[in-house]
Design a protein around this motif. Structure first.
Motif, mmCIF file in Angstrom:
data_model
loop_
_atom_site.group_PDB
_atom_site.id
_atom_site.type_symbol
_atom_site.label_atom_id
_atom_site.label_comp_id
_atom_site.label_asym_id
_atom_site.label_seq_id
_atom_site.Cartn_x
_atom_site.Cartn_y
_atom_site.Cartn_z
ATOM 1 N N GLN A 182 0.815 -1.227 0.000
ATOM 2 C CA GLN A 182 0.000 0.000 0.000
ATOM 3 C C GLN A 182 0.842 1.268 0.000
ATOM 4 O O GLN A 182 0.318 2.360 -0.221
ATOM 5 N N ALA A 261 -7.313 5.414 7.264
ATOM 6 C CA ALA A 261 -8.055 5.649 6.024
ATOM 7 C C ALA A 261 -7.943 7.119 5.594
ATOM 8 O O ALA A 261 -7.916 7.421 4.395
ATOM 9 N N GLN A 266 -5.277 1.190 4.370
ATOM 10 C CA GLN A 266 -6.346 0.314 4.869
ATOM 11 C C GLN A 266 -5.787 -0.679 5.869
ATOM 12 O O GLN A 266 -4.843 -1.411 5.558
#
Lengths: 468, 295
Positions: A182, A261, A266
């Motif tokens: 991410q 977030a 996440q």
């Protein structure tokens, strides 16, 4: 720094504003690292050095496991994991060692007893181990695609992974294979506002309104105060504590998920309505999911899981649960708590293998009640780490049947526990068609929670899981 | 959805404030000791005027019934020290003319959280303008208060309960245990540096109050005779006289503790609290009538 403090609110706003300035988008990761170090240093600045030292070990070890010579990968990974475990053993378990094996008056005993417990060490140590194992095994990603070949870039990403403030001091425990993919530039327009809002509002409601108020009622579980309470008070307080510990930790996790977030990251759910569980196995798939899945992936499976025969399966289960118990705190009561859960899991597995599992809803319901009662009574080992106090609590339950109950204590605990019960029930009925019209008024539920956060917050208390 | 939720919540808050002020101005509900402490502090801080006389202390002086001490502001906080009370006093512009300082629990650890929400400028302003944000008007506390009467028959049916009422200490099976715990706690070894630091802090506050024209009067609540004879109370008495000589400062001395059985070694029974209130008032009158004569 507490999530429910004003300094944190200020830090969050400043970080958020700088983070999304277009000219600074290349520096998003360093911005979050600096902010996280300020967050961690707020209470005890000196302990930042330990966090940095722990990160340094994992940066160097993971880099050389990924990009070093093949024959050194294994020893470097093992050394890295061992250093992580040594760190947590020294800082977290030295006092337990001293209590158990040394005379408290001795110099060594005194030294070990006075070692400070760095906040969040259990969390960032496990995250470091996750990185080393993931890089060594390459089960989830290809190191050369996932990790930067530049040591400084890798150092930045690893430090960010370990120190990102939403999860830093009380989890959820991140796994490298979930987080590393991410890492990248995030855009303001990609923020999932609604899900972040929901997580943050429910999280703050659980923590500030429910857990922080319940803690002042369940305070009387402390020794020796509980001895003067009636049996029914003791039972209701234990129920209240069960609700409180859920509200406290699930609240923290939801806030962490919502905050992450806001920055485009996440985190996985950490609690999935655990008190509706119909079995112990299900409970551990719903309670503190990031820990149970970590223990499953990085301890139970490597031990052999259920692949090496029935006896080894039970032994592996017990080892995993006892160590999982000890992870929560440096007292033998936590190991006993883990052992009790291990025994429950083993007994459930044994009965399932021997007699099968009835599928009737009545059986499931009754078993759910048994699981809830077992879990609730076992929390007593969290609240009263001295084992003799736990025995004394049960003795008081048996002896104090004729004392006058505290009506206001009981009604208060029931009122502040009710939302937790409704929260679980809402999950059970959420798919029902007759509820469809109600979904249009979901905003009213969030409005009520915001209203109660403003008007009915309890005294600000540290999160229970900070001590772990 | 986000906007709708926030607007609805703010609307609810506005309506709640109007309802609270219009229909329930005198409702004050405390459900646990922390809330009770906060309500006392907020009542003092947001009150219309500064009381002339204020008692600052711990749960020991919190036992004193307000009816026996009319006109006194009371900042005796359960589980806290006088220092939290001092900070509350300093939140008002005016000081009370007389500050009565309980000396029993001067060495108890300070609570960093106690004053934080009171001293937070945003919360302070909001609570000064909106009564619905004060602890005494917490909606769930009001609801649970109303529930007490519903819970009572159900609980009584479940429990083989005795008639409600305070048990006298003599028959309380946990009295000995509690007394012994308090004797043990009052005999523990205290770091002398910490004692000096704490008294220096007390001196700072007292000098500040006196410098601004308030009179400070020290008093020690009676406790069980065995607790009164422990090392910590003795050490506190000695240090008090060192830092605050009786020739300069006023004291209401601890009465003979023999008649005070207490509920647990340190907290007075209701009747005992009434007896002590009479003693306290008489001693105060003696101090100030003496002063008046000197003047």
């Amino acid at each position: 720094m507490l999530f429910n403090s004003f300094p944190f609110l200020i830090l969050l706003i400043i970080t958020f504003c700088i983070y999304y300035i277009p000219y600074l988008k290349r520096f998003q990761v360093p911005v979050l690292i600096i902010s996280s170090l300020i967050f961690y240093a707020f209470g005890e600045p000196g302990l930042v050095l330990l966090l940095l030292f722990s990160a340094a070990i994992n940066i160097v070890a993971s880099y050389y496991v990924a990009f070093g010579r093949k024959e050194y990968r294994r020893p470097i990974a093992i050394t890295g994991v061992a250093l992580n475990l040594l760190g947590i053993a020294f800082f977290k378990y030295s006092p337990l060692f001293a209590h158990t094996f040394l005379h408290s008056g001795s110099d060594l005993g005194q030294f070990l007893l006075n070692i400070p417990l760095p906040i969040g060490i259990s969390f960032f140590t496990f995250e470091g181990i996750s990185l080393l194992v993931d890089v060594w095994k390459e089960k989830y990603f290809d190191n050369r695609k996932m990790l930067s070949p530049s040591l400084s870039k890798h150092a930045q990403h690893t430090l960010f992974f370990i120190s990102f403030f939403p999860h830093l001091v009380a989890g959820p425990i991140l796994k490298a294979h979930d987080f590393f993919p991410q890492i990248g530039q995030k855009k303001f327009r990609d923020i999932q506002w609604e899900s972040a809002f929901k997580s943050i509002v429910v999280g703050y409601f659980l923590k500030m309104v429910l857990a922080d108020n319940l803690k002042d009622f369940t305070y009387w579980i402390t020794y020796p105060y509980f001895e003067a309470h009636a049996t029914i008070d003791l039972l209701v307080m234990l129920f209240g504590y069960s609700m409180q510990i859920f509200a406290d930790f699930a609240g923290y996790s939801l806030i962490a998920i919502g905050l992450a977030a806001l920055f485009g990251y996440q985190f996985q759910d950490n609690f999935l309505f655990p008190y509706i569980s119909g079995s112990f196995k299900e409970f551990w798939k719903r309670w503190h999911i990031s820990l149970s899945s970590f223990l499953m992936e990085y301890l139970y499976f490597p031990l052999g899981g259920n692949r090496k025969g029935k006896v080894r399966t039970y032994v592996n289960l017990m080892i995993t649960m006892v160590l999982g118990g000890l992870w929560h705190g440096a007292a033998w009561s936590y190991a006993i708590w883990g052992m009790l859960h291990g025994l429950a899991l083993a007994a459930e597995r044994f009965c399932g293998d021997k007699f099968g599992t009835p599928s009737s809803s009545g059986y499931k319901f009754l078993k759910g009640i048994v699981v809830f009662l077992f879990v609730t009574f076992a929390w007593l080992l969290f609240k009263l780490p001295e084992f003799e106090h736990v025995i004394a609590y049960f003795r008081s339950m048996a002896d104090n049947t004729r004392l006058t109950p505290g009506y206001s204590l009981i009604s208060s605990i029931l009122v502040y526990s009710l939302p937790v019960v409704l929260y679980h029930l809402s999950y059970l009925v959420k798919e029902k068609s007759w509820l469809a019209p109600v979904h249009r008024f979901k905003f009213a539920g969030y409005a009520i929670m915001i209203f109660l956060i403003l008007t009915n917050s309890g005294s600000s208390g540290a999160f229970i899981y900070f001590q772990f | 959805m986000i906007l709708k939720s926030i607007i609805t919540a703010l609307l609810g808050l506005t309506i709640y404030n109007i309802v609270v002020i219009q229909f329930f101005p005198n409702v004050k509900v405390s459900r646990h000791y922390w809330q009770e402490n906060q309500i006392k502090a907020q009542t003092y801080v947001f009150g219309n005027s500064t009381p002339d006389q204020v008692i600052v202390g711990s749960s020991l002086s919190a036992r004193l019934n307000d009816k026996n001490l009319p006109g006194y502001g009371k900042l005796s906080f359960i589980g806290q020290t006088v220092f939290e009370g001092f900070r509350v006093i300093l939140q008002r512009k005016d000081l009370p003319a007389k500050i009565f300082v309980e000396t029993n629990y001067l060495l108890r650890p300070l609570s960093p959280d106690f004053n934080s929400s009171l001293e937070n400028p945003v919360l302070f302003y909001a609570r000064s303008k909106m009564e619905g944000l004060r602890d005494e008007k917490q909606p769930l506390a009001i609801v649970s208060n109303k529930l007490d009467n519903l819970v009572k028959p159900v609980v009584n049916a479940l429990a083989r309960s005795q008639a409600p009422g305070t048990k006298p200490s003599e028959t309380n099976p946990h009295f000995e245990n509690a007394l012994n715990n308090n004797i043990e706690a009052s005999n523990r070894i205290v770091d002398s540096n910490e004692v000096e630091q704490r008294f220096a802090l007390l001196k700072t506050y007292v000098d500040r109050f006196v410098g601004r024209g308030a009179e400070v009067i020290f008093f020690e609540m009676p406790v069980h005779p065995k607790v009164a004879a422990c090392t910590i109370p003795k050490a506190i008495r000695k240090k008090m006289k060192e830092y605050f000589p009786p020739t300069v400062y006023k004291y209401i001395e601890q009465p003979d503790c023999t008649p005070y059985q207490t509920t647990d070694g340190i907290h007075l029974q209701l009747g005992e609290a009434d007896t002590y209130a009479v003693y306290f008032t008489a001693m105060r009158d003696r101090i100030f009538s003496g002063l008046a004569k000197e003047k």
